[in-house]
Design a protein around this motif. Sequence first.
Motif, short mmCIF file in Angstrom:
data_model
loop_
_atom_site.label_atom_id
_atom_site.label_comp_id
_atom_site.label_asym_id
_atom_site.label_seq_id
_atom_site.Cartn_x
_atom_site.Cartn_y
_atom_site.Cartn_z
N VAL A 6 -29.21 45.25 -25.92
CA VAL A 6 -29.20 46.10 -27.25
C VAL A 6 -30.46 45.76 -27.70
O VAL A 6 -30.84 44.94 -28.19
CB VAL A 6 -28.30 45.63 -28.04
N GLU A 7 -31.70 46.77 -27.57
CA GLU A 7 -32.86 46.61 -27.96
C GLU A 7 -33.50 47.96 -28.27
O GLU A 7 -33.28 49.02 -27.64
CB GLU A 7 -33.58 46.00 -26.79
N ASP A 8 -34.15 47.95 -29.59
CA ASP A 8 -34.72 49.40 -30.06
C ASP A 8 -35.96 49.69 -29.46
O ASP A 8 -36.37 50.70 -29.59
CB ASP A 8 -34.56 49.45 -31.42
N GLU A 9 -36.76 48.61 -28.85
CA GLU A 9 -38.03 48.77 -28.34
C GLU A 9 -37.89 49.46 -27.01
O GLU A 9 -37.57 48.76 -26.01
CB GLU A 9 -38.82 47.68 -28.25
N VAL A 10 -37.64 50.87 -26.87
CA VAL A 10 -37.36 51.51 -25.65
C VAL A 10 -38.23 51.01 -24.23
O VAL A 10 -37.59 50.71 -23.31
CB VAL A 10 -37.72 52.88 -25.65
N HIS A 11 -39.42 50.85 -24.40
CA HIS A 11 -40.11 50.27 -23.32
C HIS A 11 -39.80 48.80 -22.93
O HIS A 11 -39.83 48.67 -21.80
CB HIS A 11 -41.69 50.61 -23.77
N LEU A 12 -39.81 48.03 -23.79
CA LEU A 12 -39.07 46.70 -23.49
C LEU A 12 -38.00 46.82 -22.86
O LEU A 12 -37.37 45.92 -21.87
CB LEU A 12 -39.30 45.92 -24.84
N ASP A 28 -26.58 47.77 -18.57
CA ASP A 28 -26.69 49.09 -19.20
C ASP A 28 -27.46 48.72 -20.65
O ASP A 28 -27.64 47.71 -21.01
CB ASP A 28 -25.16 49.21 -19.99
N VAL A 29 -28.04 49.69 -21.18
CA VAL A 29 -28.96 49.77 -22.26
C VAL A 29 -28.64 50.50 -23.45
O VAL A 29 -28.35 51.85 -23.08
CB VAL A 29 -30.44 49.91 -21.86
N VAL A 30 -28.50 50.11 -24.57
CA VAL A 30 -28.48 50.66 -25.91
C VAL A 30 -29.68 50.33 -26.76
O VAL A 30 -30.15 49.32 -26.60
CB VAL A 30 -27.24 51.06 -26.40
N HIS A 31 -29.84 51.33 -27.65
CA HIS A 31 -31.03 51.35 -28.81
C HIS A 31 -30.80 51.05 -30.02
O HIS A 31 -31.68 51.29 -30.94
CB HIS A 31 -31.91 52.33 -28.20
N ASP A 32 -29.44 51.10 -30.53
CA ASP A 32 -29.19 50.95 -31.92
C ASP A 32 -27.95 50.10 -31.92
O ASP A 32 -27.13 49.63 -30.99
CB ASP A 32 -28.86 52.15 -32.53
N GLY A 33 -27.71 49.45 -33.17
CA GLY A 33 -26.88 48.50 -33.31
C GLY A 33 -25.47 48.89 -33.34
O GLY A 33 -24.28 48.16 -32.79
N GLU A 34 -25.02 50.38 -33.71
CA GLU A 34 -23.62 50.98 -33.77
C GLU A 34 -23.10 50.91 -32.42
O GLU A 34 -22.10 50.61 -31.85
CB GLU A 34 -23.71 51.84 -34.66
N SER A 35 -24.06 51.41 -31.41
CA SER A 35 -23.72 51.76 -30.17
C SER A 35 -23.61 50.48 -29.37
O SER A 35 -22.77 50.03 -28.47
CB SER A 35 -24.89 52.40 -29.30
#
Length: 225
Positions: A6-12, A28-35
Amino acid sequence: MRLLIVEDEVHLAEALSQILKKNNYSVDVVHDGESGLDNALSGIYDLLLLDIMLPEMDGITILKTIREKGLATPVILLTAKGETSDKIAGLDYGADDYVAKPFSTEELLARIRAALRRKGEVVPDDAIKFGDIELNTATLKVSCKNKELKLILKESELLELLVSRKSAITSKEQIIEKLWGFDSEVEHNNVEVYVSFLRKKLGFLQSTVKINTIRGVGYVLEVTS
């Protein structure tokens, strides 16, 4: 092992995903807290890599929520350097560890291995025991008393999942998400087929371990007398 980033810095996030996949983790990768919270509450992950600063919902709130709901999945927080108060709050709410950015790949992998060992998911000899059976996840062989059978990969993964959940009921949706992933088009009858295969092999081994169907809910492993 299936991990959630769970990380909002997409490249990282994508870089971490590639590194972990190369080290034989499913990711699996998501970029916001709710997801992140929705995915974490599915219960299919072996470990969460959770950034603290996130859109929609921060990482500390996610951590607090999953712990309040009784989810014991190991959590490693990804923090900015110097965020001492966030680190303390995270550990107080049940984080297993934290890694300050920027971090080395070797350090992160070591901390992941350590967190999984503390959970008891990593067994040095690849052997998982339940009742009178022993599953070797490296060779895909399941043994009972003096008999041994080779499983196909999905049978081994299914048996490992059911054993890891012990007396908890595992739904078909959880099995699909764990074995094939969220985006899979696999249907419920695929799960039924693999459950049937596994039942026949446990029967051939004359094991006391049975896969019971809880109608309308899912499956659970039980040991019969």
